[in-house]
Scaffold this active site. Structure first.
Site, PDB file in Angstrom:
ATOM      1  N   ASP A   1       5.818  18.107   4.281  1.00 37.79           N
ATOM      2  CA  ASP A   1       4.616  17.471   4.831  1.00 37.79           C
ATOM      3  C   ASP A   1       3.437  17.966   3.991  1.00 37.79           C
ATOM      4  O   ASP A   1       3.023  19.112   4.100  1.00 37.79           O
ATOM      5  CB  ASP A   1       4.440  17.867   6.302  1.00 37.79           C
TER       6      ASP A   1
ATOM      7  N   LYS B   1      -6.920  12.423   4.415  1.00 35.24           N
ATOM      8  CA  LYS B   1      -7.550  13.644   3.893  1.00 35.24           C
ATOM      9  C   LYS B   1      -7.933  13.445   2.423  1.00 35.24           C
ATOM     10  O   LYS B   1      -9.090  13.272   2.114  1.00 35.24           O
ATOM     11  CB  LYS B   1      -6.627  14.849   4.067  1.00 35.24           C
TER      12      LYS B   1
ATOM     13  N   TRP C   1       1.195  22.220  12.726  1.00 31.47           N
ATOM     14  CA  TRP C   1       1.816  20.931  12.370  1.00 31.47           C
ATOM     15  C   TRP C   1       3.316  21.071  12.156  1.00 31.47           C
ATOM     16  O   TRP C   1       4.099  20.200  12.549  1.00 31.47           O
ATOM     17  CB  TRP C   1       1.115  20.292  11.167  1.00 31.47           C
TER      18      TRP C   1
HETATM   19  N1  PMP Z   1       0.617  17.068   9.236  1.00 30.05           N
HETATM   20  C1  PMP Z   1      -0.522  17.692   8.875  1.00 30.05           C
HETATM   21  C2  PMP Z   1      -0.442  18.832   7.897  1.00 30.05           C
HETATM   22  C3  PMP Z   1      -1.743  17.293   9.407  1.00 30.05           C
HETATM   23  O1  PMP Z   1      -2.863  17.917   9.050  1.00 30.05           O
HETATM   24  C4  PMP Z   1      -1.778  16.213  10.328  1.00 30.05           C
HETATM   25  C5  PMP Z   1      -3.062  15.684  10.935  1.00 30.05           C
HETATM   26  N2  PMP Z   1      -4.181  16.340  10.732  1.00 30.05           N
HETATM   27  C6  PMP Z   1      -0.572  15.613  10.689  1.00 30.05           C
HETATM   28  C7  PMP Z   1       0.607  16.052  10.119  1.00 30.05           C
HETATM   29  C8  PMP Z   1      -0.525  14.490  11.688  1.00 30.05           C
HETATM   30  O2  PMP Z   1      -1.024  13.331  11.125  1.00 30.05           O
HETATM   31  P1  PMP Z   1      -1.414  12.056  12.017  1.00 30.05           P
HETATM   32  O3  PMP Z   1      -2.541  12.459  12.902  1.00 30.05           O
HETATM   33  O4  PMP Z   1      -1.789  11.036  10.986  1.00 30.05           O
HETATM   34  O5  PMP Z   1      -0.203  11.674  12.785  1.00 30.05           O
END
Ligand code: PMP
Length: 376
Positions: A184, A208, A106
């Site tokens: 994040d 989550k 991520w």
């Molecule tokens: N950051 C993290 C740590 C994630 O786990 C995720 C999705 N699992 C995201 C960003 C991306 O989020 P989204 O799919 O809502 O765009």
């Protein structure tokens, strides 16, 4: 299937049963309005009360001071990846970058978005080490005048988690004093104690620990938001969302309603971040102990000093045995244990709403599966 299972999905993920029951109870008629929450206008008092209550609960639980704005946006975590550089890198300084610490998939995606805009600079990348570990902050290649420093507190795919916050480590090492730190926190938000003062901005997609997919929560210092540049599409400007108090456009009303119920459940059951942190530590310890006990069968992905309390990632000796584990665990009512499609293996996500019984059932299953794997 008519029975509920233990849901180890990484997101969208398990929600507290009392919250689901409450949604079901008031689905056709919400709070004396005569309509469902899905049908309710976002400017009605009934909805604005829900929104205000959710923000109030967040401020109370996280002890967020007035220096910070707290608001919901749509577009997920990736929306924030995309808009960070255009908000905070100065338009009249085209060489100014955002610094990115990349400890997993991520973080790499966040950096890729900034790099697309010509604003990404990587201060450390764990890819060549297999995203199993975290850096010594003294080795970070920090830019002298970065617009911000971005990192991911918990890498959901690899199961690598910072044990504390980055800013404290940097300050201790006398490395950074003034760069805004943006985190994040999508997959470990509200899962353990944090001091919000150590962040200039925190964001988390809510699917989550907070609710269903469709909204992202942002907590940002006003001082940082005031740096937002003017020349960009209005929806991308985070200052607009803060100024409109989550109502720049029609907000994801159902998501916010569920988030408020989850926060109410959190306050009633756990009360504070210390209590949830201890609960989550115990749950993950059960799984890590089961893995360590049968280390001939299970190999942990992350190094011990940065393993995650939210996403426990591990491998078995071969993919055939992994497939067998997935089939058998599902039959035992332990669902969605497959690792992310990009890395394979096994991943047990243990978010706040996973009960202790779920972790105990998984630990028991792992012991029994290992016994069978070694005795056939
Ligand atoms: N950051 C993290 C740590 C994630 O786990 C995720 C999705 N699992 C995201 C960003 C991306 O989020 P989204 O799919 O809502 O765009």
């Amino acid at each position: 299937m008519s029975r509920r299972v233990f849901n180890f999905s990484a997101g969208p993920s398990v929600l507290p049963l009392p919250v689901l029951e409450r949604i079901s109870e008031e689905m056709t008629c919400f709070s004396d309005t005569g309509v469902s929450i899905l049908e309710l206008g976002h400017r009605t008092a009934a909805f604005t009360n829900v929104l205000a209550e959710a923000i109030e609960r967040l401020r109370r639980i996280l002890k967020i001071s007035d220096e910070y704005e707290v608001f919901f946006v749509q577009g997920g975590g990736r929306f924030i990846f995309s808009v960070l550089p255009m908000n905070f890198c100065l338009t009249d300084q085209p060489s100014q970058v955002g610094d990115y610490l990349v400890s997993g998939t991520w973080g790499a995606s966040a950096l890729a978005e900034a790099s697309n805009a010509g604003r990404g600079h990587c201060v450390w990348d764990g890819a060549t080490l297999g995203y199993k570990c975290l850096p010594d902050v003294k080795t970070l290649l920090l830019s002298p005048d970065a617009a911000y420093l971005h990192y991911t507190s918990n890498e959901t795919i690899e199961g690598v988690q910072f044990q504390g916050d980055l800013k404290s480590q940097l300050v201790k090492s006398q490395l950074v004093k003034s760069v805004p730190v943006i985190c994040d926190m999508s997959s470990d938000f509200l899962s353990r104690p944090i001091d919000i003062q150590n962040y200039d901005m925190v964001y988390a997609c809510i699917q989550k620990n907070l609710g269903p997919a469709g909204a992202t929560l942002v907590i940002a210092k006003r001082e940082l938001l005031n740096r937002s540049q003017d020349r960009m599409p209005g929806y991308c400007n985070l200052r607009n969302h803060a100024a409109a108090k989550s109502m720049y456009n029609t907000p994801p009303t159902f998501c916010i309603y569920v988030a408020n119920l989850v926060l109410q459940w959190f306050e009633e059951v756990f009360g504070d971040l210390e209590t949830i942190g201890e609960f989550n530590r115990k749950k993950s310890q059960l799984i890590y102990d089961a893995i360590a006990k049968d280390s001939d069968v299970y190999q942990l992905h992350a190094q011990e000093d940065c393993r995650s309390q939210m996403n426990v990632t591990f491998r078995l000796p071969d993919t055939e045995t992994e497939k067998r584990l997935l089939v058998e665990s599902e039959a035992a009512g332990l669902a969605f244990l497959a690792g992310h499609r990009s890395v394979g293996g096994i991943r047990a996500s243990l978010y706040n709403a996973m009960p202790m019984e779920g972790a105990e059932a998984l630990a028991g299953f792992l012991a029994e599966f290992a016994y069978r794997a070694q005795n056939v």
